[in-house]
Design a protein around this motif. Structure first.
Motif, mmCIF file in Angstrom:
data_model
loop_
_atom_site.group_PDB
_atom_site.id
_atom_site.type_symbol
_atom_site.label_atom_id
_atom_site.label_comp_id
_atom_site.label_asym_id
_atom_site.label_seq_id
_atom_site.Cartn_x
_atom_site.Cartn_y
_atom_site.Cartn_z
ATOM 1 N N GLY A 142 0.885 -1.122 0.015
ATOM 2 C CA GLY A 142 0.005 0.119 -0.006
ATOM 3 C C GLY A 142 0.886 1.114 0.044
ATOM 4 N N THR A 143 2.308 1.067 0.076
ATOM 5 C CA THR A 143 2.946 2.387 -0.163
ATOM 6 C C THR A 143 2.407 3.376 -1.301
ATOM 7 O OG1 THR A 143 4.865 0.988 0.764
ATOM 8 C CG2 THR A 143 5.460 3.253 -0.165
ATOM 9 N N GLY A 144 2.537 4.411 -1.033
ATOM 10 C CA GLY A 144 2.071 5.388 -1.862
ATOM 11 C C GLY A 144 0.434 5.484 -2.231
ATOM 12 N N TYR A 145 -0.173 4.748 -1.551
ATOM 13 C CA TYR A 145 -1.718 4.695 -1.791
ATOM 14 C C TYR A 145 -2.426 5.232 -0.450
ATOM 15 C CZ TYR A 145 -1.081 1.978 -5.822
ATOM 16 O OH TYR A 145 -0.553 1.411 -7.136
ATOM 17 N N THR A 146 -3.350 5.528 -0.634
ATOM 18 C CA THR A 146 -4.511 5.565 0.386
ATOM 19 C C THR A 146 -5.673 4.407 0.128
ATOM 20 O OG1 THR A 146 -4.618 8.012 1.042
ATOM 21 C CG2 THR A 146 -6.592 6.831 1.503
ATOM 22 N N ILE A 147 -5.708 3.600 1.193
ATOM 23 C CA ILE A 147 -6.686 2.282 0.909
ATOM 24 C C ILE A 147 -7.916 2.704 1.348
ATOM 25 C CG2 ILE A 147 -7.051 0.030 1.500
ATOM 26 C CD1 ILE A 147 -4.248 -0.064 2.646
ATOM 27 N N GLU A 148 -8.724 2.171 0.431
ATOM 28 C CA GLU A 148 -10.372 2.378 0.776
ATOM 29 C C GLU A 148 -10.727 0.757 0.990
ATOM 30 O OE1 GLU A 148 -13.099 4.720 -1.595
ATOM 31 O OE2 GLU A 148 -15.044 3.269 -0.762
ATOM 32 N N PHE A 149 -11.282 0.521 2.303
ATOM 33 C CA PHE A 149 -11.715 -0.935 2.378
ATOM 34 C C PHE A 149 -13.062 -0.867 2.205
ATOM 35 C CE2 PHE A 149 -8.236 -0.351 5.168
ATOM 36 C CZ PHE A 149 -7.325 -1.351 5.061
ATOM 37 N N GLU A 207 0.583 -1.068 8.350
ATOM 38 C CA GLU A 207 1.241 -2.238 8.189
ATOM 39 C C GLU A 207 1.322 -2.725 6.750
ATOM 40 O OE1 GLU A 207 0.052 -1.718 11.548
ATOM 41 O OE2 GLU A 207 2.043 -1.302 11.907
ATOM 42 N N ALA A 208 0.327 -2.587 5.941
ATOM 43 C CA ALA A 208 0.269 -2.493 4.530
ATOM 44 C C ALA A 208 1.098 -1.527 3.730
ATOM 45 C CB ALA A 208 -1.184 -2.912 4.155
ATOM 46 N N GLY A 209 1.756 -0.771 4.523
ATOM 47 C CA GLY A 209 2.309 0.417 3.943
ATOM 48 C C GLY A 209 1.491 1.829 3.533
ATOM 49 N N ALA A 210 0.436 1.813 3.568
ATOM 50 C CA ALA A 210 -0.393 2.874 3.452
ATOM 51 C C ALA A 210 -0.650 3.871 4.612
ATOM 52 C CB ALA A 210 -1.984 2.489 2.931
ATOM 53 N N ARG A 211 -0.388 5.055 4.465
ATOM 54 C CA ARG A 211 -0.456 5.977 5.653
ATOM 55 C C ARG A 211 -1.992 6.110 5.957
ATOM 56 N NH1 ARG A 211 2.241 11.773 4.634
ATOM 57 N NH2 ARG A 211 2.175 12.048 6.723
ATOM 58 N N ALA A 212 -2.942 5.929 5.081
ATOM 59 C CA ALA A 212 -4.451 6.019 5.602
ATOM 60 C C ALA A 212 -5.034 5.010 4.821
ATOM 61 C CB ALA A 212 -4.874 7.408 5.055
ATOM 62 N N GLY A 213 -6.100 4.484 5.549
ATOM 63 C CA GLY A 213 -7.120 3.462 5.237
ATOM 64 C C GLY A 213 -8.547 4.107 5.551
ATOM 65 N N MET A 214 -9.339 3.946 4.724
ATOM 66 C CA MET A 214 -10.603 4.607 4.821
ATOM 67 C C MET A 214 -11.838 3.553 4.502
ATOM 68 S SD MET A 214 -10.120 8.009 2.901
ATOM 69 C CE MET A 214 -11.390 9.252 3.564
ATOM 70 N N VAL A 215 -12.866 3.709 5.379
ATOM 71 C CA VAL A 215 -14.225 3.015 5.087
ATOM 72 C C VAL A 215 -15.253 4.155 4.775
ATOM 73 C CG1 VAL A 215 -16.070 1.521 5.928
ATOM 74 C CG2 VAL A 215 -13.419 0.880 6.457
ATOM 75 N N GLY A 216 -16.260 3.872 3.729
ATOM 76 C CA GLY A 216 -17.301 4.742 3.675
ATOM 77 C C GLY A 216 -18.294 4.777 4.728
ATOM 78 N N VAL A 217 -19.057 6.035 4.904
ATOM 79 C CA VAL A 217 -19.916 6.248 5.765
ATOM 80 C C VAL A 217 -21.337 5.261 5.631
ATOM 81 C CG1 VAL A 217 -21.452 7.904 6.917
ATOM 82 C CG2 VAL A 217 -18.991 8.415 6.472
#
Ligand code: SF4
Lengths: 467, 212
Positions: free
Chosen positions: A197-204, A226-236
């Motif tokens: 996930g480096t360089g990405y923002t993850i959306e789960f 831990e997957a390399g992404a600074r941020a992870g998001m889930v929709g509301v």
């Protein structure tokens, strides 16, 4: 034009100014502060004769260094004490809201933000801590920053940022019984790797994520880093909104109605395009156990320690050999043969009420194995602790031989007295199994709370589904 | 921030992948409320055989003779050549401060964790990303060539090896400028005070609950 991703929406709403094609000045709504990464920032601020831009955006708490033994005993370690006193002093000086060690609301910074309703959908949330990604569970853009950036946010309420790419991780279908959010996220990291996930923002996304409670979504987003992404998001969705309603910092009355209306839009548009998409089949995910010194070194509980000689990538094979040596494990050992010295249930990944309930369900009317030297349960906050006690969970734990502690980061990073001895092996619900993470020479296996609880009872890893 | 323009520095290879911030500076040293003094504990658990604690006299430690930074020939190294995903793990800027305090001014690796990469610039530490094959080649040359020095020029975005090979690297324009000039980012941002205030005013209209 294609639609917008959730990340696009939150990002666009916070751009103050575009510095050039890549770099923007991004507005920060919520700044969480803890004792380890803030003293140098406060010092820098004061040396430059500056003040925090928006004190009401800040919430501070000491968590990394606090003892988890009775609060009335104070802090033994003089260096840790000075750091916590420095936070108290800085917060008093600038009149920043702080939950002090004696406050029932004190706890791990990533547990208390959501618990207080201080983390809201669509916010930008930062903290000098990489697991700030946790707050992305609310459809917020939340990421960890270094101390210089902490100072930058304090002084200007903004950060200079480059937008990352967007990675959608869709966990499709339904998970089987006994499979938790922790297993989902460990399986994801096993699949894409710690730099996936480096360089990405993850959306789960996907049905299995939608089916999770807020606690579960926080566990998943927590480990984005831990997957390399600074941020992870889930929709509301309704789960998000129901969780927030009535919390101390949440809006009320007309503002609540207006906020909810705006939050409903905080999900990726149907025609949004992500830079990358990864799909996982939820039904194929089993309870996970890490065997190495990186969170990607993980397998299912029914599996075996892998054999580095069977890997054709030389660098990877070397890394595995080094990890197995550190972990003192032989290739092809069944995971269920691995015996534990200690068990730790806690950390910002898994110390919320739901995690404790899951552990209690396994532990009820059973005893910690004699071979296990210590089994610790460290609730994420004073309020989680209080809730657990009102449900009688503490008795289940202590009757079984677990220690029931005061809230803090504790053995997740072992900055306080809770740590592994040289060579000791631990089943831990935390997020990092790096060399020395839980104490020099300590060996960490990452698992879910239910799996950690079962391991404490059995003395070795067991499949919680047949336990 | 400290400026970085050019460097002619001794290199040292540490070719492990996923060198995490816990390895760079273990947590027991994060209790300090200062920005300096972390260099003696850089890579503490790899560098010393005994367990380290804050405030210890470095002369009482037992260096691990097998760890590369302890080799006489690499004393005074300023360029660290490292494996993939360097700086993964926590956001602790202490990792950058430790490298800087030790004397490392530049890291060359195939890729970095995002937060570490960002943090580096704040202390004038240049993180250069080049492809794996190039990193491997540099590490090998460094291992086999006594006194292996690399010349790094940020303005022209080049690394020059002792044998005269020139390697180009990418860096975004904004960060490059800040680093070349050693700019005070906060001071710079505060010059845009009006823009921030304008943003806040309009946001208070559209999302008043964020200013509760
Ligand atoms: S619980 Fe662990 S990962 Fe979470 S903030 Fe504390 S130290 Fe960091």
């Amino acid at each position: 034009m294609p639609g917008k991703t959730l990340y696009d929406k939150v990002w666009d709403a916070h751009v103050v100014h575009a510095e050039d094609a890549d770099t923007v000045l991004l507005y920060i709504d919520r700044h969480l502060v803890h004792e380890v990464t803030s003293p140098q920032a406060f010092e820098g601020l004061q040396l430059a004769g500056r003040k925090p831009w928006r004190i009401d955006s800040m919430i501070a708490v000491a968590d990394h260094n606090v003892p988890t033994t009775s609060r009335s005993e104070g802090i033994d370690d003089p260096v840790a004490r000075l750091q916590i006193e420095t936070l108290d002093k800085n917060c008093d000086h600038f009149e920043i809201t702080e939950f002090k060690m004696s406050d029932l609301r004190q706890g791990i910074v990533h547990v208390i933000g959501p618990e207080q309703g201080a983390t809201l959908p669509g916010m930008t949330v930062v903290c000098g801590d990489s697991h700030t990604s946790t707050h992305g569970a609310f459809g917020a853009l939340a990421f960890g920053i270094g101390t210089s950036e902490v100072e930058h946010v304090m002084a200007t309420q903004t950060l200079l940022q480059q937008k990352s790419k967007s990675l959608l991780i869709s966990v499709d279908g339904e998970t089987g019984p006994g499979v938790t959010a922790k297993d989902i996220v460990l399986a994801i990291i096993g699949e894409i790797g710690t730099a996936g996930g480096t360089g990405y923002t993850i959306e789960f996304g996907g049905d299995a994520i939608k089916a999770l409670s807020m606690e579960g979504r926080m566990t998943v987003c927590n480990m984005s880093i831990e997957a390399g992404a600074r941020a992870g998001m889930v929709g509301v969705d309704d789960t998000t909104i129901n969780y927030i309603k009535g919390r101390p910092f949440a809006p009320t009355g007309e503002q609540w109605e207006a906020a909810v209306a705006a939050w409903r839009n905080l999900k990726s548009d149907d025609d949004a395009v992500h830079d990358k998409v990864v799909r996982l089949d939820a039904a194929s995910i089993e309870p996970q156990v890490s065997w190495g010194t990186s969170p990607e070194m993980v397998t299912s509980v029914g599996g075996h320690v892998p054999n580095p000689d069977e890997i054709d990538n030389e660098a990877k094979s070397e890394g595995m050999k080094r990890a197995l040596e550190y972990m003192d494990l032989q290739p092809n050992t069944p995971i269920s043969d691995i015996k534990l010295d200690r068990v730790f249930i806690g950390s910002c990944t898994n110390s919320r009420i739901e995690d404790l309930r899951a552990a209690a369900e396994v532990i009820k009317d059973r005893q910690v194995a004699d071979s296990v030297k210590q089994a610790l349960i460290v609730p994420g906050s004073g309020l989680v602790k209080q809730q657990a006690e009102s449900e009688g969970l503490d008795e289940i734990f202590t009757n079984a031989g677990f220690e029931w502690r005061e809230p803090g980061c504790s053995m997740c990073l072992a900055m306080n007295a809770d740590k592994l001895g040289e060579g000791e092996r631990c089943a831990s619900t935390s997020n990092r199994n790096f060399e020395g993470r839980q104490g020099k020479g300590g060996r960490t296996h990452l698992v879910s709370p239910a799996m950690a609880a079962a391991a404490a009872i059995a003395g070795h890893f067991v499949d919680v589904r047949n336990f | 921030m400290k400026a970085f323009t050019k460097l002619d520095g001794l290199a040292v290879p540490l070719m492990r992948n996923n060198i995490d911030t816990d390895a760079i500076i273990p947590k027991q040293f994060l209790k300090s409320i200062k920005r300096s003094g972390f260099g003696v504990n850089l890579f503490d658990e790899w560098r010393y055989l005994d367990p380290g604690f804050p405030g210890q006299d470095p002369n009482d430690r037992q260096p691990d003779p097998d760890f590369v930074l302890n080799e006489e020939r690499f004393a005074g190294a300023q360029v660290l050549i490292a494996g993939d995903n360097f700086g993964c793990g926590s956001s602790r800027e202490h990792a950058v401060w430790a490298l800087d305090d030790y004397g490392i001014r530049c890291v060359i690796a195939p890729a970095y964790a995002d937060i570490f990469y960002n943090n580096s610039f704040k202390s004038g530490l240049l993180p250069i990303a080049v492809d794996k094959d190039t990193v491997n080649k540099l590490a090998e040359e460094c291992e086999n060539t006594p006194g292996y020095k690399l010349s790094i020029d940020l303005a022209s975005q080049t690394i020059t090896t002792p044998s005269g090979d020139v390697i180009n690297f990418d860096i975004d324009a904004f960060r490059k400028d800040c680093l070349l000039e050693g700019l005070d980012e906060i001071g710079l941002t505060l010059q845009k005070r009006n823009l921030i205030q304008d943003y806040e005013a309009s946001r208070k209209q559209s999302a008043p609950w964020l200013f509760g």
